[in-house]
Write a protein that holds these residues in place. Structure first.
Motif, short mmCIF file in Angstrom:
data_model
loop_
_atom_site.label_atom_id
_atom_site.label_comp_id
_atom_site.label_asym_id
_atom_site.label_seq_id
_atom_site.Cartn_x
_atom_site.Cartn_y
_atom_site.Cartn_z
N ASN A 373 0.76 -1.38 0.11
CA ASN A 373 -0.11 -0.15 0.05
C ASN A 373 0.85 1.29 -0.18
OD1 ASN A 373 -3.00 -0.56 0.42
ND2 ASN A 373 -1.92 -2.11 1.41
N GLU A 379 2.08 8.89 5.68
CA GLU A 379 0.70 7.77 5.69
C GLU A 379 0.83 7.20 7.12
OE1 GLU A 379 -1.78 7.76 3.73
OE2 GLU A 379 -0.66 9.34 2.27
N THR A 387 -8.91 3.10 8.57
CA THR A 387 -8.11 2.71 7.27
C THR A 387 -7.33 1.42 7.40
OG1 THR A 387 -6.35 4.09 8.56
CG2 THR A 387 -7.57 5.26 6.64
N SER A 390 -10.09 -0.97 6.37
CA SER A 390 -10.70 -1.15 5.17
C SER A 390 -9.51 -0.94 4.04
CB SER A 390 -11.50 0.28 4.78
OG SER A 390 -10.84 1.47 5.09
N GLU A 391 -8.49 -0.28 4.37
CA GLU A 391 -7.21 0.02 3.09
C GLU A 391 -6.16 -1.25 3.26
OE1 GLU A 391 -5.96 3.90 2.95
OE2 GLU A 391 -7.98 4.92 3.06
#
Length: 489
Positions: A373, A379, A387, A390-391
């Protein structure tokens, strides 16, 4: 004799308060965290630190049974935690959204009082976490509060030096408007109740204060309906007194001072028994254990000292003391060293830097997922529970919580890394990127002060006075100084 048992050095900023239950010790700090320890060996509990607050945590207090812990913060909330799981039981938002400086639970655990920087008081029904009523005094900051042993009366102290007594309807029963000329910084009731004429209750109340002309101490007063009566003045310290606490039997009183000392008194006879001088900066917190001869003292040196009393505390101070187990201390030191490896440049970390940090923190199982990612330092600092789920697809709630704690520690590490204090935002206590000057003359991180203004009714975070304008002026000089300092480090 008073001997040093151990020193806890887990907080990354000033220690603001400490509190004992029968089995636990809780501490809070300007680093936004609450830490909880077992009094058996003063090891930190697995769910500690508690990280539900957004700004500095000013006070912590246990329910009588020890099952719940309340903490209050500049973020205008009082959070109730479970001491069994570390979970948040409730978030109590203070009316007016002003910074909450003090909170206190009644001995019967039926009521909780929170006091704010705008002078307001909020009385809550603790079992239901429901707001019952509000009151207070305008144009001052509530910084001290204590319930009487009967749970029907509580006392408050403010920065204007007034000491007030209230009933549960928030009616003022008595007031000493000039109890201390430089402000009442703490007040506490003795746990015992003395019988008086006509069978009236006379709780012993001891407010701590900031004195003038080099004098120092506490004033002990007894409550007779509608009247405060001076009993004695204790002058064992040479600078402002910031905290005080009675022992469980009411026989001893401990206080901490700007002169870095801790004094222990015979409360009944107003006699100084002992002075401890182990802290390196102001002593801001102190408390007795309710079940054992232990005292905890917290300081602006970011440490908490645990002391054991013996023989009525009438001996001489033992300068040394048993430290934390060597293995535990070493592990803690290594963890902090790795987390602070590139403290000031976390936002500039590469993906490889993030991967190395994950390995050092024992999270090597996440390295491939983070690389996939393209997670760099910037980040990393923006990660949230959402996050992560979900990510990054991290399904384990425990793993998500652990990672977020590590990231929060990474952010807080900047506080103890030698950063000049003027480079830290007064609100977030983090290194400023876009410093701006507000109408109160102080510099803040732009985003932080904008959020503050939008939610705090345009009051100054530093003075609590109204901001005459919401205009923010970029502080280019400070930004350049921060940039130069970052480059040199």
């Amino acid at each position: 004799m008073a001997s040093l048992v151990c020193t806890l050095q887990d907080h990354q900023d000033d220690v603001n308060w400490c509190s004992f239950s029968a089995k636990l010790l809780a501490t809070c700090s300007g680093d936004k965290t609450v830490r909880v320890y077992s009094t058996r060996d003063f090891s930190e509990l697995p769910f500690s630190p508690l990280t539900g607050h957004g700004y500095s945590v000013h006070c912590v207090c246990f329910s009588t049974c020890g099952q719940f812990l309340a903490s209050c913060s500049t973020d205008a909330t009082t959070v109730v935690w479970s001491t069994v799981t570390g979970d948040i039981e409730a978030v109590l938002e203070h009316p007016g959204r002003s910074s909450v400086r003090i909170c206190a639970l009644s001995p019967d655990s039926v009521h909780l009082v929170s006091g704010a920087s705008d002078g307001t008081l909020a009385l809550w029904d603790f079992p239901s976490k429901r707001l019952l009523r509000t009151g207070g005094v305008s144009d001052t900051t509530m910084v001290a509060c204590s319930f009487s042993p009967c749970s029907q009366i509580f006392a408050t102290g403010s920065t204007y030096g007034d000491l007030r007594l209230w009933d549960l309807d928030l009616n003022q029963l008595g007031a000493e408007k000039n109890a201390h000329d430089l402000g009442v910084s703490c007040c506490t009731f003795a746990p015992s109740i003395l019988s008086g004429q006509n069978r009236q209750f006379h709780p012993l109340l001891c407010p701590s204060y900031q004195p003038s002309e080099g004098l120092s101490g506490q004033i002990c007063r007894s409550f007779v309906p509608w009247k405060l009566q001076l009993l004695s003045t204790l002058t064992g310290q040479s600078a402002p007194v910031l905290c005080c606490s009675f022992s469980s039997d009411g026989r001893l009183l401990v206080s901490g001072s700007v002169d870095k000392s801790v004094t222990i008194y015979d409360a009944n006879n107003a006699v100084l028994l002992h002075t401890l001088t182990h802290h390196e900066r102001y002593v801001t917190a102190c408390c007795f254990s309710p079940v054992s001869p232990l005292i905890a003292t917290g300081s602006m040196d970011k440490s908490v000292n645990i002391w054991r009393l013996e023989d009525g505390c009438r001996g001489t101070e033992q300068k040394g003391g048993k430290s934390l187990p060597e293995e535990s201390a070493q592990t803690s030191s290594e963890g902090q060293a790795s987390a602070s490896r590139s403290k000031l440049l976390v936002a500039d970390w590469s993906e490889e830097d993030v991967s190395e940090w994950l390995v050092e923190e024992g999270l090597q199982g996440l390295v491939d997922r983070f690389k996939a990612n393209n997670m760099d330092g910037s980040e990393l600092l923006r990660l949230t529970k959402e996050t992560l789920a979900s990510e990054l697809g991290i399904e384990s709630v425990g793993l998500r919580a652990k990672l977020l704690r590590k990231v929060e520690e990474l952010k807080n590490d900047s506080v103890c890394s030698g950063i000049p204090d003027e480079f830290l935002c007064p609100i977030t206590r983090e290194l400023m990127k876009e410093p701006v000057i507000a109408a109160d003359g102080y510099s803040y991180e732009r985003e932080a002060i904008q959020i503050w203004i939008n939610t705090k009714n345009r009051s100054s975070p530093m003075t609590n006075l109204p901001l005459l304008t919401t205009l923010l002026t970029p502080n280019h000089t400070l930004k350049m100084a921060i940039s130069r300092w970052k480059t040199s480090h």
